[in-house]
Motif scaffolding. Structure first.
Motif, short mmCIF file in Angstrom:
data_model
loop_
_atom_site.label_atom_id
_atom_site.label_comp_id
_atom_site.label_asym_id
_atom_site.label_seq_id
_atom_site.Cartn_x
_atom_site.Cartn_y
_atom_site.Cartn_z
N LEU A 101 8.08 -33.82 40.88
CA LEU A 101 7.63 -34.99 40.14
C LEU A 101 6.80 -34.55 38.94
O LEU A 101 6.92 -35.12 37.84
CB LEU A 101 6.82 -35.92 41.04
N SER A 128 8.84 -31.73 46.44
CA SER A 128 9.10 -33.00 45.78
C SER A 128 7.94 -33.39 44.87
O SER A 128 8.15 -33.86 43.73
CB SER A 128 9.34 -34.09 46.83
N ALA A 129 6.70 -33.20 45.34
CA ALA A 129 5.54 -33.51 44.51
C ALA A 129 5.49 -32.61 43.27
O ALA A 129 5.21 -33.07 42.15
CB ALA A 129 4.25 -33.35 45.32
N GLN A 130 5.79 -31.33 43.46
CA GLN A 130 5.84 -30.42 42.32
C GLN A 130 6.96 -30.82 41.36
O GLN A 130 6.81 -30.73 40.14
CB GLN A 130 6.03 -28.99 42.81
N LEU A 167 -1.25 -36.40 52.03
CA LEU A 167 -1.29 -37.15 50.77
C LEU A 167 -2.30 -36.60 49.76
O LEU A 167 -1.95 -36.40 48.59
CB LEU A 167 -1.54 -38.63 51.05
N PHE A 169 5.20 -39.15 52.76
CA PHE A 169 4.28 -38.83 51.68
C PHE A 169 2.90 -39.43 51.94
O PHE A 169 1.89 -38.88 51.51
CB PHE A 169 4.81 -39.40 50.35
N LEU A 201 8.21 -32.08 51.07
CA LEU A 201 7.31 -33.00 50.38
C LEU A 201 6.54 -32.28 49.27
O LEU A 201 6.35 -32.82 48.17
CB LEU A 201 6.33 -33.62 51.37
N ASN A 202 6.10 -31.06 49.55
CA ASN A 202 5.39 -30.28 48.54
C ASN A 202 6.29 -30.01 47.34
O ASN A 202 5.88 -30.19 46.18
CB ASN A 202 4.91 -28.96 49.16
N LEU A 237 0.53 -32.30 42.56
CA LEU A 237 1.21 -32.99 41.46
C LEU A 237 0.49 -32.76 40.15
O LEU A 237 1.11 -32.46 39.12
CB LEU A 237 1.29 -34.49 41.77
N LEU A 271 -1.02 -33.43 48.22
CA LEU A 271 0.15 -33.67 47.38
C LEU A 271 -0.26 -34.20 46.01
O LEU A 271 0.34 -33.83 44.99
CB LEU A 271 1.09 -34.67 48.07
N VAL A 272 -1.28 -35.03 45.97
CA VAL A 272 -1.78 -35.55 44.69
C VAL A 272 -2.33 -34.41 43.83
O VAL A 272 -2.05 -34.33 42.63
CB VAL A 272 -2.86 -36.62 44.93
N PHE A 329 12.89 -33.85 42.93
CA PHE A 329 11.97 -34.84 43.49
C PHE A 329 12.67 -35.68 44.57
O PHE A 329 12.11 -35.94 45.64
CB PHE A 329 11.45 -35.74 42.37
#
Length: 394
Positions: free
Chosen positions: A344, A340-342, A208, A202, A337-338, A215, A211-212, A48
């Motif tokens: 998380l 990182s979201a995964q 955004l 992000f 970023l993708n 997640l 990404l939500v 992340f």
């Protein structure tokens, strides 16, 4: 793409070999379910934090060098993990020290292996056009799915020798994978090296909402993955070795579904990314609900199959939509970023899944995952994610 497929297949194979043995190995070492969850959380925490950095760095240093760093870091961390476990099984270390050293190995592994996925996604963007981006990203999922087919079967077979043999196998396989990348995988011809890493937030409205959703898809899946071996063992009353075999067989079937969806259906029909999200998320949710009521091996496997089918549609759809939402010079950044979201999701999923399993009910992680996906589906259908502009005709 074929060489990248082999690279990612080898990486996933090395990881999925461990799926059937982590839970029984932890119980042999005297570790709790929640402590096992923190291993995954520590690994994902570093992903992340660092995946965006590696994704941006690949724009400057190139895709191949960053891939190599990720694979080698994975190998070193797994050798360390296996060595600590071996000392623990031999009685040379106390439970507290075993846990601390294993946690350190996972933190180290997450630091470097977080480079692999965002760099691979940026690599795909380099070698595919916009019309083929969704199918190209599905190759990553197909490689992972194929790894899930063979990895648990290999892990279950090797566990018959010792629960540690699969861990050493994974670490060694990663070394051979690094050699393969070094000698065989070329740097993408279309990739233009930048003088400094690009920036992408992000909070950028282009990314955004997606990404939500990504997640939510990741978190729900990982909450299941972290507890599924415990659930098989407790629901079916299995021994540690029997658990490894049963979970291994079920995950092979799960992987076959994922490979069929991502390696054949998506590439053949080239479905639009948002359409795949709208259908994949509810299918996965149904799979989680079946977990709640399943009482035998067949029903548990069916639940995995439906979850894998939905995940197989949704995960590459998120990745492709994100890639298509930004320009060519931001592919490494958006892939970071993708990832990182995964990550998380992989960080919170084990904590949520194991805590619910241990403190609420054995079925609680699957109720939680189904509810989370329902919220994500509503967001896709009627929320901001449905209004994201994607330059691919969807």
């Amino acid at each position: 793409m074929a060489l990248l497929f082999l690279t990612l297949f080898n990486s996933m194979l090395g990881l999925s070999v461990l799926f059937p043995i982590v839970a029984p190995l932890a119980r042999e070492l005297g570790l709790s379910e929640f402590q096992v969850g923190t291993f995954s959380t520590a690994y994902a925490l570093m992903q992340f934090l660092l995946a965006p950095y590696w994704g941006r760095l690949s724009e400057v240093k190139g895709r191949k060098p960053i891939l190599l760093m990720g694979i080698l870091g994975f190998s070193i961390s797994f050798f360390a993990f296996a060595f600590v476990a071996q000392l623990g099984l031999a009685g040379a270390l106390g439970t507290g020290l075993i846990y601390g050293l294993m946690l350190a190995a996972r933190l180290f592994g997450g630091t470097f292996s977080s480079a692999t996925l965002p760099t691979a996604q940026a690599y795909v963007a380099d070698v595919t056009g916009k019309a083929d981006r969704t199918a190209g990203m599905a190759v990553i999922g197909a490689a992972f799915g194929l790894g899930v087919i063979f990895g648990p079967a290999i892990g279950a077979a090797l566990a018959g020798i010792s629960l540690l043999v699969p861990v050493y196998f994974s670490a060694t396989l990663a070394l051979f994978n690094a050699l393969f990348v070094w000698f065989m995988l070329p740097e993408p011809a279309r990739h233009v090296h930048l003088h400094k890493p690009p920036s992408l937030s992000f909070l950028d409205p282009r990314v955004l909402p997606l990404l939500v959703v990504g997640l939510a898809v990741s978190l729900s899946s990982v909450a299941m993955e972290t507890t599924v071996a415990f659930y098989f063992q407790d629901r079916l009353g299995l021994t540690p070795e029997g658990t490894a075999r049963a979970v291994g067989i079920a995950l092979v079937i799960y992987g076959l579904v994922a490979v069929f969806v991502q390696g054949f259906l998506i590439r053949k029909f080239k479905w639009p990314a948002m359409g795949m999200l709208k259908s994949g998320i509810p299918i996965a949710a149904v799979g989680f609900l079946i977990f709640v009521f399943a009482s035998g091996f067949s029903w548990l496997t069916l639940a995995l199959v439906l979850q894998g089918l939905g995940q197989g549609l949704a995960a590459p759809a998120v990745t492709a939509a994100l890639s298509l939402s930004v320009g060519e010079g931001l592919q490494g950044a958006v892939a970071g970023l993708n990832s990182s979201a995964q990550a998380l999701g992989r960080m919170l999923g084990p904590l949520a899944g194991t805590w619910l399993y241990q403190n609420v009910a054995h079925t609680a992680p699957y109720v939680f995952s189904a509810g989370l996906l329902l919220v994500a589906w509503i967001f896709v259908m009627w929320g901001r994610a449905s209004r994201v502009r994607v330059d691919a005709g969807d």
